[in-house]
Design a protein around this motif. Structure first.
Motif, short mmCIF file in Angstrom:
data_model
loop_
_atom_site.label_atom_id
_atom_site.label_comp_id
_atom_site.label_asym_id
_atom_site.label_seq_id
_atom_site.Cartn_x
_atom_site.Cartn_y
_atom_site.Cartn_z
N PHE A 103 31.16 -7.96 45.46
CA PHE A 103 32.25 -8.88 45.14
C PHE A 103 33.58 -8.52 45.79
N ASP A 104 33.86 -7.24 45.92
CA ASP A 104 35.15 -6.79 46.46
C ASP A 104 35.39 -7.42 47.83
N GLY A 105 36.41 -8.26 47.92
CA GLY A 105 36.74 -8.90 49.20
C GLY A 105 35.97 -10.19 49.40
N THR A 106 34.65 -10.09 49.45
CA THR A 106 33.81 -11.26 49.70
C THR A 106 34.11 -12.40 48.74
N GLY A 372 45.34 -1.20 46.43
CA GLY A 372 45.96 -1.85 47.58
C GLY A 372 45.13 -3.02 48.07
N HIS A 373 45.80 -4.01 48.67
CA HIS A 373 45.10 -5.20 49.20
C HIS A 373 45.84 -5.71 50.44
N ASP A 374 45.12 -6.52 51.24
CA ASP A 374 45.79 -7.16 52.38
C ASP A 374 47.04 -7.91 51.93
ZN LIG Z 1 39.08 -5.58 48.47
#
Ligand SMILES: [Zn+2]
Length: 426
Positions: A103-106, A372-374
């Motif tokens: 799930f992370d990101g996708t 942290g994230h984009d």
């Molecule tokens: Zn992520």
């Protein structure tokens, strides 16, 4: 009925995406399908990463989006609006850590695509263009520069610097992108982009514990690492009298409880979301019969309030230096990336997400992000908001990472409504 169909579509795609980088490749549809040993491994530039990118691009095109890829492999799937200004981005990343979750990101990419498709299917006439975005190399698990794609977009690193970044095998990003077919030919300027949205799993336990399906992120935490080496005198544990020792480990242990205490004190005083961790503690030579001569200590401190973060850093540094006198050791310090400042997200976007959640009758709570994230990069240049959905037991970056489908549907509804509301702003 429409919504139900859409969740089935999104679920099918999330499950299929979750096959890429899972060994053996298989579909994981529920929490009980998870294997605690076998997660998703999809670092930037790997074959699995290429498959995930190809899958997203194919579905973007199927939805009628026009796909462009920039020089560092960031992907943009665009739905035109009535104007070509004030573009809204929505997306996240499809690379993963080693043995992470599906799930992370996708989830941020696929829900952005799903939200855009729902707008198209509802014949919503968006005034502004919408772009579904896939950021290159968020995790830093192959190319050590984390948030690589978004750092390039905001000019923190140049396109040339990013393309010259080397992975663990010494291969540069440019060659890797050529190899997987994602070395685009243009540099995405930000002048025409006004808003950015990212849905993401919380990666912490708060929403799960409180049974709240959606979090609205107000701030992304600031972060610093202090790496210290404490050197005493390695000596015989039997023959060195207690009062003649320079025990590096004895000195170092003070730091563990101090960092913890300082974080708890700040929490008592201000509430807030201060955290302080000594996550690395390496005593050398590591034999029971030798007085430890050297200890490596790694400290991680985070806070969304700059003064608190500064306090945590200064106090840790001061305490480390004080060890020298008290224990006769020497201490050297390093802060490998300085201080990553906290990123406040756009109040306009935060308010819009909150209103949108009310409109679609989904319970939401304002909160901070401890990871942290984009979006923390993007927020420096563009009005940005983040939507969190619960992580069961707060687990992420691990095979047991999971978010329930009904929460995903609620998050997607809020994202869709927010996109709708922002897209009509004149
Ligand atoms: Zn992520």
């Amino acid at each position: 009925m429409v919504i139900k169909m859409s969740l089935e579509r999104l679920k099918k795609e999330m499950v299929e995406m979750g096959e890429f980088g899972r060994d053996p490749q298989r579909k994981v549809e529920s929490y009980s399908d998870l294997d605690p040993e076998k997660g998703v491994t999809r670092p930037c530039g790997t074959d699995a990463n290429k498959k995930a990118r190809d899958y997203v691009v194919a579905h973007m095109e199927e939805a009628g989006l026009k796909v462009k890829v920039d020089k560092v492999g960031n992907i943009f799937g665009r739905l035109e609006g009535k104007t070509d200004k004030g573009v809204i981005w929505a997306g996240s990343h499809v690379d993963s850590v080693l043995n992470g979750g599906q799930f992370d990101g996708t989830l941020g990419v696929m829900t952005a695509l799903e939200a855009t498709r729902r707008l198209i299917e509802e014949d919503h006439e968006n005034y502004r263009p919408i772009e579904v975005v896939v950021y290159t190399g968020e995790e830093g698990s192959s190319f050590p520069l984390a948030l690589l794609g978004s750092s390039t977009l905001i000019g923190k690193v140049t396109y040339d610097q990013a393309l010259a970044a080397k992975n663990r095998d010494g291969e540069i990003l440019e060659d890797t992108l050529e190899k997987i077919g994602y070395k685009g030919d243009f540099e995405r300027k930000l002048d025409d982009v006004e808003y950015s949205l990212e849905l993401h799993v919380e990666q912490g336990p708060v929403l799960d514990a409180e049974h709240i399906p959606v979090g609205i992120v107000e701030n992304i935490t600031g972060l610093a690492w202090i790496l210290a080496t404490i050197e005493g005198e390695e000596n015989h544990a039997g023959t060195t009298p207690m009062k003649m020792r320079k025990d590096a480990l004895l000195a170092a242990t003070e730091i563990v409880s101090l960092v913890n205490k300082n974080a708890l004190d700040l929490l008592d005083k201000y509430g807030g979301s201060t955290v302080g961790t000594v996550g690395r503690f390496n005593a050398l030579p590591g034999a029971p019969n030798i007085v430890p001569g050297k200890v490596e200590v790694g400290i991680d401190v985070r806070d969304v309030v700059e003064e608190n973060l500064t306090f945590m850093i200064d106090e840790a540094k001061k305490a480390l230096k004080n060890l020298e006198k008290k224990y006769g050791v020497s201490v050297s310090l390093e802060m490998p990336f300085g201080v990553h400042k906290a990123a406040p997200l756009s109040t306009e976007v935060v308010d819009t997400i909150e209103l949108s959640a009310q409109e679609v009758k989904v319970t939401a709570k304002r909160m901070n992000s401890g990871a942290g994230h984009d979006s923390q990069n993007i927020a420096e240049k563009i009005k940005t908001g983040m939507i969190f959905v619960p992580s069961i037991k707060g687990i992420s970056h691990a095979p047991m990472e999971w978010t329930e489908w009904e929460d995903i549907e609620k998050g997607t509804k809020v994202l869709t409504q927010t996109l709708k509301n922002l897209s009509m702003k004149k």
